[in-house]
Design an enzyme around this catalytic site. Structure first.
Site, PDB file in Angstrom:
ATOM      1  N   GLY A 144      -3.637   4.828   6.930  1.00  0.00           N
ATOM      2  CA  GLY A 144      -2.323   5.086   7.527  1.00  0.00           C
ATOM      3  C   GLY A 144      -1.196   4.842   6.546  1.00  0.00           C
ATOM      4  N   ASP A 145      -1.357   3.842   5.697  1.00  0.00           N
ATOM      5  CA  ASP A 145      -0.342   3.551   4.683  1.00  0.00           C
ATOM      6  C   ASP A 145      -0.272   4.681   3.661  1.00  0.00           C
ATOM      7  OD1 ASP A 145      -0.310   1.137   6.054  1.00  0.00           O
ATOM      8  OD2 ASP A 145      -1.647   0.163   4.620  1.00  0.00           O
ATOM      9  N   THR A 179      -0.120   9.949  14.072  1.00  0.00           N
ATOM     10  CA  THR A 179      -1.373  10.275  13.409  1.00  0.00           C
ATOM     11  C   THR A 179      -2.508  10.228  14.413  1.00  0.00           C
ATOM     12  OG1 THR A 179      -1.633   7.961  12.716  1.00  0.00           O
ATOM     13  CG2 THR A 179      -0.586   9.467  11.152  1.00  0.00           C
ATOM     14  N   PHE A 206      -5.128 -11.865  10.435  1.00  0.00           N
ATOM     15  CA  PHE A 206      -4.096 -11.824   9.394  1.00  0.00           C
ATOM     16  C   PHE A 206      -3.410 -13.181   9.299  1.00  0.00           C
ATOM     17  CE2 PHE A 206       0.026 -10.855   7.521  1.00  0.00           C
ATOM     18  CZ  PHE A 206      -0.313  -9.983   6.492  1.00  0.00           C
ATOM     19  N   ASN A 234       0.093   5.522  15.327  1.00  0.00           N
ATOM     20  CA  ASN A 234      -1.096   6.305  15.621  1.00  0.00           C
ATOM     21  C   ASN A 234      -1.113   6.596  17.118  1.00  0.00           C
ATOM     22  OD1 ASN A 234      -2.201   4.047  16.955  1.00  0.00           O
ATOM     23  ND2 ASN A 234      -3.289   3.375  15.120  1.00  0.00           N
ATOM     24  N   GLN A 269       0.810  -2.658  13.755  1.00  0.00           N
ATOM     25  CA  GLN A 269       0.083  -3.849  14.204  1.00  0.00           C
ATOM     26  C   GLN A 269       0.950  -4.875  14.922  1.00  0.00           C
ATOM     27  OE1 GLN A 269      -0.263  -2.453  11.153  1.00  0.00           O
ATOM     28  NE2 GLN A 269      -2.267  -2.858  10.259  1.00  0.00           N
ATOM     29  N   LYS A 288      -8.243  14.273  13.817  1.00  0.00           N
ATOM     30  CA  LYS A 288      -7.569  15.444  14.402  1.00  0.00           C
ATOM     31  C   LYS A 288      -6.260  15.776  13.696  1.00  0.00           C
ATOM     32  CE  LYS A 288      -7.693  13.451  18.420  1.00  0.00           C
ATOM     33  NZ  LYS A 288      -7.472  13.166  19.867  1.00  0.00           N
ATOM     34  N   GLY A 289      -5.865  14.972  12.702  1.00  0.00           N
ATOM     35  CA  GLY A 289      -4.658  15.285  11.949  1.00  0.00           C
ATOM     36  C   GLY A 289      -3.450  14.514  12.407  1.00  0.00           C
ATOM     37  N   ASN A 320       0.817  -1.216   0.000  1.00  0.00           N
ATOM     38  CA  ASN A 320       0.000   0.000   0.000  1.00  0.00           C
ATOM     39  C   ASN A 320       0.852   1.269   0.000  1.00  0.00           C
ATOM     40  OD1 ASN A 320      -2.329  -1.543   0.097  1.00  0.00           O
ATOM     41  ND2 ASN A 320      -2.663  -1.258   2.284  1.00  0.00           N
TER      42      ASN A 320
END
Length: 320
Positions: A252-253, A219, A116, A191, A168, A223-224, A52
C-alpha cells in the site's frame, strides 16, 4: 512539487507462518484467544509507512521530505534513505526512545497478524511543519495520533494541500478524530476494509465523505483501485498483471508513492493509479517495504505490457 511525508519510521520484523491463521481460530473460543505460531522465517527490514512511501518517491526520482521521529539508532537507516533520494531534514531524533518496531507474521494466504511498538514515534507530535520550508503537499500517514491531528490542523491553518492516509490508526481513533483527519483532504487513501471502517466510525456515508474530500482513492488488492470524485463516475483501474507474490508488507505504501509521483508530474488520475499499481507489484514481489529496486527500462516495459504504450511513454518522460 515538494511533498512532505509524515508518519511512522520503523524497523520491520517479518515472519512467515507455514499454515493458515483461520485453521487455528476456533469460533466458540474467540473471547479467550491464546495462540503461538511457530514461524519458518524471520527477516529484519527497514520500514515504517512514511519511510516506505518516501523510499518509493525517491526511487522514482523525486526528493520527498520525510517527517517523523526516530531513536539514536537511526544513523544507518538515514544513510540508506538519503542514498535513495529522501530528504531527512524533517526527522526528529529522540534522546529517550528507540526507533519504532513493527512485528508481523504472514500466513500462506497472505493474511497478517501484527504488533507495533511506537517508541520514539510518540515524539512526532512535537514536530511543526512551518520551519521545514515551502511544502506543496503533505501526506498524513499513520503516526502518533496527536501528531496526525497536529499535522492535519496545521495544513488547514496554513492552506497546504494534504493527503489523508489514516489506515492502521483507524482502529484506535474515535469518530471525531476520524472526521478531523479527513475533512478538507485533497486525497483520501484507504483500502476496501478501511473505507467501510472510516464511514462507520465517522458516521458519514460515502456521499458525505465525497462532500468533504476532493479525491477518494480505494485500493482493492488484486482487483486494482477505484478513484471517486463528487458528481463523477468512479474510475476503476485494474491491478498490474503477472505479479509473483512474495510478501505483502508495504504494498500500500508503494502504491501511494507511485500515485503521488504521477500527481507531482501532473499526470492524469488514471496514470497515477497505474503507476501506483505497478510500484505495488514491485513491493509484493519482494520481502519488505523497501527491498524492491526500480530499473527504468524494466519499469517502462512492464507499464507498456500492463497499461499500453501511451501510458509507458508518459511515465518514461518523467523518470530520471
Amino acid at each position: 512539487m515538494r511533498i512532505a511525508v509524515t508518519g511512522s519510521i520503523a524497523t520491520d520484523h517479518l515472519m512467515t507462518f507455514p499454515g493458515r491463521f483461520s485453521d487455528q481460530l476456533l469460533p466458540d473460543q474467540l473471547a479467550q484467544v491464546s495462540l503461538s505460531f511457530l514461524v519458518d522465517e524471520l527477516e529484519i527490514r527497514r520500514g515504517g509507512i512514511a519511510a516506505n512511501i518516501s523510499y518509493g518517491l525517491g526511487s522514482l526520482g523525486l526528493r520527498p521530505l520525510l517527517v517523523g521521529s526516530v531513536g539514536a539508532d537511526f544513523a544507518d537507516y538515514r544513510a540508506w534513505l538519503e542514498r535513495h533520494g529522501v530528504d531527512c531534514a524533517g526527522v526528529h531524533v529522540s534522546e529517550l526512545r528507540h526507533t519504532a518496531r513493527f512485528m508481523c507474521t504472514t500466513d500462506t494466504d497472505h493474511n497478517q497478524i501484527a504488533s507495533f511498538y511506537a517508541g520514539a514515534m510518540a515524539e512526532a507530535r512535537n514536530i511543526e511543519l512551518a520551519p521545514l520550508g515551502e511544502i506543496d503537499l503533505v501526506v498524513v500517514s499513520p503516526n502518533d495520533p496527536e501528531a496526525m491531528v497536529r499535522h492535519t490542523d496545521e495544513c488547514r491553518d496554513r492552506g497546504i494541500a494534504f493527503a489523508a492516509d489514516p489506515s492502521q490508526q483507524l482502529a484506535r481513533m474515535d469518530g471525531a478524530e476520524v472526521r478531523s483527519l479527513i475533512g478538507g483532504a485533497r486525497f483520501l487513501f484507504t483500502n476496501e476494509y478501511e473505507k467501510a471502517l472510516c464511514e462507520q466510525k465517522s458516521g458519514w456515508t460515502d456521499a458525505d465523505v465525497l462532500d468533504r474530500v476532493d479525491i477518494r482513492v480505494t485500493t482493492l488488492g488484486a482487483k486494482g483501485v477505484v478513484i471517486d470524485r463528487k458528481g463523477e463516475p468512479g474510475l476503476h483501474v485494474p491491478a498490474a498483471p503477472d505479479v509473483r507474490k512474495v510478501e505483502p508488507t508495504g504494498i500500500g505504501d508503494a502504491f501511494r508513492a507511485g500515485f503521488l509521483a504521477a500527481v507531482a508530474w501532473d499526470l492524469s488520475l488514471e496514470r497515477a493509479a497505474q503507476l501506483g499499481n505497478l510500484l505495488a507489484a514491485h513491493a509484493l514481489e519482494t520481502a519488505g517495504g523497501q527491498e524492491y529496486s526500480l530499473d527504468k527500462s524494466v519499469l517502462i516495459a512492464r507499464m507498456s505490457t500492463a497499461y499500453g504504450p501511451e501510458a509507458a511513454t508518459e511515465i518514461a518522460t518523467n523518470l530520471t
